[in-house]
Scaffold this motif. Structure first.
Motif: not given
Lengths: 112, 111
Positions: A6-11, A21, A23, A107-108
């Motif tokens: 998954q990316w990004p990890a944080t946003l 997002l 996957c 992803t946060r």
């Protein structure tokens, strides 16, 4: 072996901005794919699932959408983010007709 | 959507203690799954149960598929610091692409 990314990890995104997002799953074919959202300290809410390319089932009406352009790619999108869209977004896959789902790292998303 | 009831909602225990948690449903399931989620990460599958009455172990973890098919139990023996996290149960029926998740049990180990 199978892996899920998954990316990004944080946003961190402003209200009203678009969202995408991604996957992807490796090591398997024709998987079922799922998007979940988890609010802080809460359980898992199923947003969308897909049993094949271009096939999307929506579980919760909202300003989010999902697409599956390729067999092992699942995308979660929004045209205009809301504050309530903040959360931890998880993608999962399963073998068709088998129950066990395997989750990605998540992803946060923080909407300000 | 529908959710399974997990209890307790949270647990505060000392290292070395045994842990028991359960999951109940108003309807039956053919499969019960138990996941653990570490902070900031995705849930990881711990144990899968496929038969009513089945008792399955994975190291210090033992889970049971209730005879009524409406509940499941997870036990952790001799807890260690890395057991901290949120434990989710999930149920599924044949032909249904979706899992029904429990509300989660948060496990905290008191130093």
């Amino acid at each position: 072996s199978q892996t899920i990314h998954q990316w990004p990890a944080t946003l961190v995104q402003p209200v009203g901005s678009p969202l995408s997002l991604e996957c992807t799953v490796e090591g398997t074919s024709n998987p079922n794919l799922y998007w979940y959202r988890q609010a802080a300290g809460r359980g898992l809410q199923l947003l969308f699932y897909s049993v094949g390319i271009g096939q999307i089932s929506s579980e919760v009406p909202q300003n989010l959408s999902a697409s599956r352009p390729q067999d092992r790619q699942f995308i979660l999108s929004s045209k205009k983010l809301l504050l309530s869209d903040s959360g931890f977004y998880l993608c999962a896959w399963s073998v068709r007709a088998v129950d066990t789902q395997y989750f990605g790292p998540g992803t946060r998303l923080t909407v300000l | 959507g529908q959710q399974l009831n997990q209890s307790p909602q949270s647990m505060f225990i000392q290292e070395g203690e045994d842990v028991s948690m359960n999951c109940t449903s108003s309807s039956i399931f053919n499969t019960w799954l138990w996941y653990k989620q570490d902070p900031g990460e995705g849930p990881v599958l711990l144990i899968a149960l496929y038969k009513a009455g089945e008792l399955t172990s994975n190291g210090r973890l033992t889970a049971q598929f209730g005879i009524t098919r409406k509940d499941s139990f997870l036990n952790i023996s001799a807890s260690i610091p890395s057991d901290v996290g949120i434990y989710f149960c999930a149920g599924q029926n044949f032909g249904n692409e979706k899992l029904t998740f429990g509300t989660g049990t948060r496990l905290t180990i008191i130093p």
